[in-house]
Write an enzyme that holds these catalytic residues in place. Structure first.
Site, PDB file in Angstrom:
ATOM      1  N   SER A   1       0.818  -1.218   0.000  1.00  0.00           N
ATOM      2  CA  SER A   1       0.000   0.000   0.000  1.00  0.00           C
ATOM      3  C   SER A   1       0.847   1.261   0.000  1.00  0.00           C
ATOM      4  O   SER A   1       0.314   2.361  -0.169  1.00  0.00           O
ATOM      5  CB  SER A   1      -0.910   0.037   1.234  1.00  0.00           C
ATOM      6  OG  SER A   1      -1.833  -1.015   1.186  1.00  0.00           O
TER       7      SER A   1
ATOM      8  N   LYS B   1       2.496  -8.946  12.405  1.00  0.00           N
ATOM      9  CA  LYS B   1       1.356  -8.082  12.738  1.00  0.00           C
ATOM     10  C   LYS B   1       0.612  -8.602  13.967  1.00  0.00           C
ATOM     11  O   LYS B   1       0.230  -7.830  14.841  1.00  0.00           O
ATOM     12  CB  LYS B   1       0.396  -7.957  11.534  1.00  0.00           C
ATOM     13  CG  LYS B   1       0.977  -7.113  10.415  1.00  0.00           C
ATOM     14  CD  LYS B   1      -0.006  -6.936   9.265  1.00  0.00           C
ATOM     15  CE  LYS B   1       0.624  -6.090   8.155  1.00  0.00           C
ATOM     16  NZ  LYS B   1      -0.248  -5.856   7.010  1.00  0.00           N
TER      17      LYS B   1
ATOM     18  N   GLU C   1       8.127 -11.127  -1.923  1.00  0.00           N
ATOM     19  CA  GLU C   1       6.864 -11.652  -1.374  1.00  0.00           C
ATOM     20  C   GLU C   1       6.295 -12.810  -2.195  1.00  0.00           C
ATOM     21  O   GLU C   1       5.823 -13.785  -1.647  1.00  0.00           O
ATOM     22  CB  GLU C   1       5.823 -10.542  -1.257  1.00  0.00           C
ATOM     23  CG  GLU C   1       6.123  -9.562  -0.138  1.00  0.00           C
ATOM     24  CD  GLU C   1       4.991  -8.577   0.101  1.00  0.00           C
ATOM     25  OE1 GLU C   1       3.935  -8.988   0.574  1.00  0.00           O
ATOM     26  OE2 GLU C   1       5.173  -7.377  -0.216  1.00  0.00           O
TER      27      GLU C   1
ATOM     28  N   HIS D   1      28.363   5.853  -6.673  1.00  0.00           N
ATOM     29  CA  HIS D   1      29.202   6.534  -5.695  1.00  0.00           C
ATOM     30  C   HIS D   1      29.420   5.690  -4.447  1.00  0.00           C
ATOM     31  O   HIS D   1      29.897   6.188  -3.432  1.00  0.00           O
ATOM     32  CB  HIS D   1      28.571   7.893  -5.352  1.00  0.00           C
ATOM     33  CG  HIS D   1      28.421   8.765  -6.568  1.00  0.00           C
ATOM     34  ND1 HIS D   1      29.407   9.622  -7.000  1.00  0.00           N
ATOM     35  CD2 HIS D   1      27.434   8.828  -7.495  1.00  0.00           C
ATOM     36  CE1 HIS D   1      29.015  10.208  -8.121  1.00  0.00           C
ATOM     37  NE2 HIS D   1      27.828   9.747  -8.452  1.00  0.00           N
TER      38      HIS D   1
END
Ligand code: F6R
Length: 337
Positions: free
Chosen positions: A52, A331, A224, A240
């Site tokens: 998201s 979660k 994923e 760099h």
């Protein structure tokens, strides 16, 4: 010869097949969504994580040369100090329950920012309704990463409505969907070939500045869907630092240069020199050119190619393309839905 295993779980495949349809459906959803259009903002924050959040990175790059105010992409609980009542904040969370996104939204509301939401439900939708925030409701029930067509379209819609997108990228979405349909077969063939090239290696995705969101999406889908480590970097910045690190290459790296016909000519020259240097460590290097007549089309072309490639990678290695148990575990360990 590597073979593609029969798909155990056709759900993700179907979602990728329908990507161009998602874009068109999203346009219709947005057109049926009413928003307040009286914004006069000094800056914009797009806040969201993972599947998201990536739309924010892509939208910010797309608008970089035309937006009248800075767009900051936030992927954390906390907001930068500049956020105040002159800020527009768009919170994007497909589930509507991602705690970092909700915390950033609460903080923005407390500072008097104008807030809007993109979600399929959860707490974010409840807050949007309670506080009468502008919001776009996406169709629910799918993995957030597979809904990028919806969340990116909704973002471009809101940014257009608020006068931040002055190019009208939202109105170019359907043209991009047409391109993806026209290129359907060759794009899938190219993705399949790319998956065979990357299978069992360490994918290294390089793009030029301004297309980093696409490289990030490519990497995240390989992570994923393909259940593989992968890294990305951007030219010129990686010239760099990271380029020096190739001295320590392990030999498993397979490089992909995501290239576009509008890549700045000095960066195209850099890619050539980079290849000379990297070729001392690996012969595994591939250019993958986008197609399309504008930046949005080119970005969506590479995004869709990456989505297919990640699906084919999962088939090649026999992993479950859908499951993201560790994200779910994290979660729930933190008490989130
Ligand atoms: C899962 C995925 C994740 C989620 C992220 C945030 O498919 O892509 O990266 O997008 O964990 O969750 P949401 O999108 O619900 O805010």
């Amino acid at each position: 010869m590597l073979t593609f295993a029969p798909v155990k779980d056709d759900e993700m495949k179907q979602l990728i097949v329908e990507f161009s349809k998602h874009l068109r459906d999203a346009v219709q959803i947005c057109k049926a969504t009413s928003v307040r259009t009286n914004g006069n903002f000094k800056n914009v924050v797009i806040t969201g994580l993972g599947g998201s959040g990536i739309g924010g990175t892509i939208a910010a790059e797309l608008l970089r040369n035309s937006a009248p105010v800075p767009i900051f992409v936030n992927k954390d609980y906390h907001l930068p100090a500049f956020v105040d009542e002159h800020t527009l904040l768009i919170a994007s969370s497909y589930s509507g329950n991602t705690e970092e996104t909700l915390a950033a939204l609460e903080a923005a509301m407390a500072r008097g920012a104008t807030c809007a939401a993109i979600t399929s439900g959860g707490r974010l939708l409840e807050i949007a309704k309670e506080k009468s925030l502008d919001h776009v409701v996406l169709p629910g029930g799918n993995p957030p990463r597979s809904m990028l067509g919806f969340s990116l379209t909704a973002l471009l819609f809101l940014l257009g409505k608020y006068g931040i997108d002055q190019v009208g990228w939202f109105y170019k979405i359907e043209g991009a969907a047409d391109l993806l349909d026209e290129q359907k077969q060759s794009l899938r063939n190219e993705a399949k070939e790319l998956a065979r090239y990357l299978e069992g290696k360490m994918p290294v995705i390089y793009a030029v500045d301004g297309y980093e969101g696409v490289a990030v999406r490519f990497r995240q889908q390989i992570n994923e869907n393909g259940k593989m480590l992968c890294w990305h970097a951007v030219i010129p910045e990686m010239n760099h630092n990271e380029l020096v690190g190739w001295v320590g290459a392990l030999g498993k790296e397979a490089v992909v240069f995501l290239r576009n016909k509008d890549d700045y000519e000095r960066n195209q020259m850099r890619i050539q020199v980079n290849k000379d240097i990297i070729s001392r460590k690996t012969g595994q290097m591939k250019d993958v050119w986008s197609r399309g007549e504008n930046r949005l089309e080119r970005m969506l072309y590479h995004i869709h190619l990456g989505d297919w490639c990640s699906l084919y990678l999962s088939e090649l290695s026999g992993v479950d393309v859908m499951e993201v148990k560790v994200i779910d575990h994290l979660k729930s360990a933190l008490g989130n839905a």
